[in-house]
Design a protein around this motif. Structure first.
Motif, PDB file in Angstrom:
ATOM      1  N   UNK A 178       1.418  -7.382   8.048  1.00  0.00           N
ATOM      2  CA  UNK A 178       1.125  -6.106   8.719  1.00  0.00           C
ATOM      3  C   UNK A 178       2.446  -5.423   9.047  1.00  0.00           C
ATOM      4  N   UNK A 179       2.576  -4.147   8.656  1.00  0.00           N
ATOM      5  CA  UNK A 179       3.799  -3.377   8.958  1.00  0.00           C
ATOM      6  C   UNK A 179       3.417  -2.275   9.934  1.00  0.00           C
ATOM      7  N   UNK A 180       4.027  -2.292  11.109  1.00  0.00           N
ATOM      8  CA  UNK A 180       3.689  -1.296  12.130  1.00  0.00           C
ATOM      9  C   UNK A 180       4.696  -0.156  12.145  1.00  0.00           C
ATOM     10  N   UNK A 181       4.153   1.065  12.194  1.00  0.00           N
ATOM     11  CA  UNK A 181       4.929   2.293  12.439  1.00  0.00           C
ATOM     12  C   UNK A 181       6.034   2.548  11.406  1.00  0.00           C
ATOM     13  N   UNK A 182       5.901   2.013  10.202  1.00  0.00           N
ATOM     14  CA  UNK A 182       6.941   2.231   9.182  1.00  0.00           C
ATOM     15  C   UNK A 182       6.985   3.713   8.805  1.00  0.00           C
ATOM     16  N   UNK A 183       8.158   4.277   8.684  1.00  0.00           N
ATOM     17  CA  UNK A 183       8.359   5.694   8.320  1.00  0.00           C
ATOM     18  C   UNK A 183       7.573   6.620   9.250  1.00  0.00           C
ATOM     19  N   UNK A 184       7.433   6.240  10.515  1.00  0.00           N
ATOM     20  CA  UNK A 184       6.758   7.090  11.498  1.00  0.00           C
ATOM     21  C   UNK A 184       5.243   7.086  11.399  1.00  0.00           C
ATOM     22  N   UNK A 189       0.290  -0.614   8.056  1.00  0.00           N
ATOM     23  CA  UNK A 189      -0.082  -0.889   6.660  1.00  0.00           C
ATOM     24  C   UNK A 189      -0.360  -2.373   6.541  1.00  0.00           C
ATOM     25  N   UNK A 190      -1.120  -2.737   5.537  1.00  0.00           N
ATOM     26  CA  UNK A 190      -1.474  -4.157   5.410  1.00  0.00           C
ATOM     27  C   UNK A 190      -1.447  -4.633   3.962  1.00  0.00           C
ATOM     28  N   UNK A 191      -1.277  -5.961   3.858  1.00  0.00           N
ATOM     29  CA  UNK A 191      -1.357  -6.693   2.583  1.00  0.00           C
ATOM     30  C   UNK A 191      -2.218  -7.902   2.918  1.00  0.00           C
ATOM     31  N   UNK A 192      -3.448  -7.933   2.404  1.00  0.00           N
ATOM     32  CA  UNK A 192      -4.385  -9.012   2.749  1.00  0.00           C
ATOM     33  C   UNK A 192      -4.868  -9.704   1.474  1.00  0.00           C
ATOM     34  N   UNK A 193      -4.310 -10.881   1.168  1.00  0.00           N
ATOM     35  CA  UNK A 193      -4.794 -11.607  -0.007  1.00  0.00           C
ATOM     36  C   UNK A 193      -6.184 -12.191   0.229  1.00  0.00           C
ATOM     37  N   UNK A 213       2.504  15.584  13.310  1.00  0.00           N
ATOM     38  CA  UNK A 213       3.846  15.283  12.793  1.00  0.00           C
ATOM     39  C   UNK A 213       4.060  15.838  11.392  1.00  0.00           C
ATOM     40  N   UNK A 214       3.087  16.631  10.903  1.00  0.00           N
ATOM     41  CA  UNK A 214       3.225  17.209   9.557  1.00  0.00           C
ATOM     42  C   UNK A 214       3.229  16.146   8.471  1.00  0.00           C
ATOM     43  N   UNK A 215       2.562  15.014   8.736  1.00  0.00           N
ATOM     44  CA  UNK A 215       2.564  13.933   7.753  1.00  0.00           C
ATOM     45  C   UNK A 215       1.223  13.853   7.037  1.00  0.00           C
ATOM     46  N   UNK A 216       1.239  13.205   5.891  1.00  0.00           N
ATOM     47  CA  UNK A 216       0.028  13.009   5.102  1.00  0.00           C
ATOM     48  C   UNK A 216      -0.093  11.508   4.857  1.00  0.00           C
ATOM     49  N   UNK A 217      -1.308  10.984   4.951  1.00  0.00           N
ATOM     50  CA  UNK A 217      -1.501   9.543   4.762  1.00  0.00           C
ATOM     51  C   UNK A 217      -1.040   9.118   3.353  1.00  0.00           C
ATOM     52  N   UNK A 218      -1.092  10.073   2.393  1.00  0.00           N
ATOM     53  CA  UNK A 218      -0.692   9.729   1.022  1.00  0.00           C
ATOM     54  C   UNK A 218       0.812   9.443   0.913  1.00  0.00           C
ATOM     55  N   UNK A 219       1.602  10.095   1.786  1.00  0.00           N
ATOM     56  CA  UNK A 219       3.044   9.774   1.794  1.00  0.00           C
ATOM     57  C   UNK A 219       3.232   8.317   2.206  1.00  0.00           C
ATOM     58  N   UNK A 227       7.258  -0.305  -1.506  1.00  0.00           N
ATOM     59  CA  UNK A 227       7.744  -1.537  -0.876  1.00  0.00           C
ATOM     60  C   UNK A 227       7.074  -2.770  -1.516  1.00  0.00           C
ATOM     61  N   UNK A 228       5.779  -2.676  -1.808  1.00  0.00           N
ATOM     62  CA  UNK A 228       5.076  -3.809  -2.428  1.00  0.00           C
ATOM     63  C   UNK A 228       5.637  -4.089  -3.820  1.00  0.00           C
ATOM     64  N   UNK A 229       5.926  -3.022  -4.534  1.00  0.00           N
ATOM     65  CA  UNK A 229       6.471  -3.167  -5.892  1.00  0.00           C
ATOM     66  C   UNK A 229       7.786  -3.951  -5.835  1.00  0.00           C
ATOM     67  N   UNK A 230       8.579  -3.649  -4.805  1.00  0.00           N
ATOM     68  CA  UNK A 230       9.873  -4.313  -4.698  1.00  0.00           C
ATOM     69  C   UNK A 230       9.764  -5.738  -4.169  1.00  0.00           C
ATOM     70  N   UNK A 231       8.745  -6.025  -3.361  1.00  0.00           N
ATOM     71  CA  UNK A 231       8.761  -7.311  -2.651  1.00  0.00           C
ATOM     72  C   UNK A 231       7.559  -8.210  -2.900  1.00  0.00           C
ATOM     73  N   UNK A 232       6.364  -7.665  -2.801  1.00  0.00           N
ATOM     74  CA  UNK A 232       5.212  -8.564  -2.724  1.00  0.00           C
ATOM     75  C   UNK A 232       4.249  -8.484  -3.903  1.00  0.00           C
ATOM     76  N   UNK A 233       4.132  -7.326  -4.515  1.00  0.00           N
ATOM     77  CA  UNK A 233       3.120  -7.202  -5.563  1.00  0.00           C
ATOM     78  C   UNK A 233       3.647  -6.382  -6.738  1.00  0.00           C
ATOM     79  N   UNK A 234       4.713  -6.874  -7.402  1.00  0.00           N
ATOM     80  CA  UNK A 234       5.255  -6.105  -8.528  1.00  0.00           C
ATOM     81  C   UNK A 234       4.241  -5.984  -9.663  1.00  0.00           C
ATOM     82  N   UNK A 235       4.169  -4.777 -10.220  1.00  0.00           N
ATOM     83  CA  UNK A 235       3.302  -4.573 -11.381  1.00  0.00           C
ATOM     84  C   UNK A 235       1.845  -4.307 -11.048  1.00  0.00           C
TER      85      UNK A 235
END
Ligand SMILES: Cc1cc2nc3c(=O)[nH]c(=O)nc-3n(C[C@H](O)[C@H](O)[C@H](O)COP(=O)(O)OP(=O)(O)OC[C@H]3O[C@@H](n4cnc5c(N)ncnc54)[C@H](O)[C@@H]3O)c2cc1C
Length: 344
Positions: A178-184, A189-193, A213-219, A227-235
């Motif tokens: 679980x990642x809390x408050x990343x990028x505001x 966000x979650x990764x649940x196998x 905050x002028x943010x979109x959930x898609x961002x 982040x997953x591509x780089x660390x936990x779920x490449x490809x």
């Protein structure tokens, strides 16, 4: 017109749990759901030991995918904390259909539109008559809309938006992250196998705060997948879907004479983590008990915060881990019993 004692609108965890308890007491109950089961339900599928206990589940005998986590990995900025506690993951596609079938209650596929009072009971779409009515239709439940919304309006600041995808993927890291408050992100966000190479990833945040905050959930989804591509779920290849629901606020009126609202229909997902399966199950139990035993329908023991439950699991882990141990994952995402990627 079909008649029954108790009609339940919605066959998710709230509705199927109420149906299960009512059938056990020999009550004439009918469940209506607009979907055909098994049905897709957007959800990470994390369930707590409390939910397992409420359902009287024998984890070893559960016939579908179920994974037990010995820890949660919590990330907050540069802080990365393994939290030792026992939690589980299931696939909602399987879990909800299993719960409904186990309840033994008849199920009809029907999209409920009109609810009218009929003496001390109700008539639904001029096709069903009942004495008791349980609203378990989730966020857009017609029972909530017709009988409770005016008395119990939902607070817009408690609305959360989500994007998620559940995919077949040979994960290597079997922990839940679980990642809390990343990028505001005003949420997490979650990764649940899941057992046998399924993976659920997603982001959720408070809608109003994102907008402010002028943010979109898609961002935030883009940040997560990078982040997953780089660390936990490449490809891994994603095609996310969105859904919105409400965190727990004031729920003043949850019963009106012979009508009840439960689960997401009552807005019961926990305020801190948006955990809604456990509260749906507990409220379904309480609604059934109110009908069978004439007990008051109160939600005091329906948890409003997940942190307490995780802390209890941490404390209990040392002494009672074996009770909740469920199934253990094998390295490389493989199942303990050798089956892989069973079709849906
Ligand atoms: C992306 C996401 C991730 C989540 N992750 C988690 C998690 O990991 N753990 C957790 O505990 N909670 C999680 N939740 C919350 C959880 O999914 C819900 O709180 C939970 O499903 C509520 O259960 P319920 O039975 O009240 O409603 P639901 O599961 O929504 O079931 C409602 C049922 O009612 C039916 N229905 C709706 N309208 C009608 C109608 N008009 N007529 C007939 N039938 C109707 C629907 O088809 C559905 O089957 C998540 C939610 C989302 C959106």
């Amino acid at each position: 017109m079909r008649s029954c004692d108790v009609l339940i609108v919605g066959g998710g965890p709230a509705g199927s749990t109420a149906a299960w308890q009512l059938r056990r007491a020999g009550v004439d109950v009918l469940v209506l759901d607009r979907e055909r089961f098994p049905r897709l339900k957007l959800c990470a599928g994390w369930i707590t030991p409390e939910a397992v206990r409420d359902l009287d589940m024998d984890l070893a005998a559960y016939p579908h995918r179920l994974l037990t986590f010995p820890r949660l990995r919590v990330h907050l900025g540069r802080l990365h904390v393994p939290v030792p506690c026992v939690q589980h993951s299931i696939r909602r596609f399987e879990f909800d259909a299993w719960l409904l079938e186990r309840s033994g209650a008849p199920l009809e596929q029907h999209n409920v539109r009109r609810i009218a009072r009929d003496g001390d009971g109700f008539v639904i779409d001029d096709a069903f008559r009942c004495r008791w009515l349980i609203g378990a239709g989730g966020t857009r439940c017609p029972v909530y809309r017709t009988l409770f919304r005016e008395l119990n309006p939902r607070a817009s600041e408690l609305q959360i938006v989500t994007l998620e995808h559940e995919i077949q993927y040979d994960w290597q890291d079997s922990d839940c992250h679980l990642w809390f408050f990343a990028h505001g992100l005003p949420g997490y966000s979650w990764y649940v196998p899941k057992e046998q190479g399924w993976l659920n990833v997603g982001v959720g945040g408070i809608a109003e705060r994102l907008k402010r905050g002028g943010q979109d959930i898609r961002q935030h989804w883009a940040h997560l997948t990078a982040m997953l591509e780089g660390r936990l779920a490449p490809g891994a290849r994603y095609d996310p879907s969105g859904y919105s629901y409400y965190l727990r606020g004031r729920v003043d009126v949850v019963r009106r004479d012979h009508a009840f609202i439960t689960g997401d229909a009552a807005g019961l997902a926990t305020r801190d983590l948006g955990e809604g399966i456990g509260p749906a199950i507990r409220s379904g139990l309480r609604a059934a008990q109110a009908i069978v035993a004439g007990a008051p329908y109160r939600l005091e023991d329906v948890t409003g915060a997940s942190v307490g439950s995780i802390a209890r699991s941490m404390l209990g882990r040392a002494t009672r881990a074996s009770v909740f141990s469920g199934r253990r994952q094998t390295p490389g995402g493989g199942p303990a019993h050798g089956l892989r990627h069973r079709d849906q």
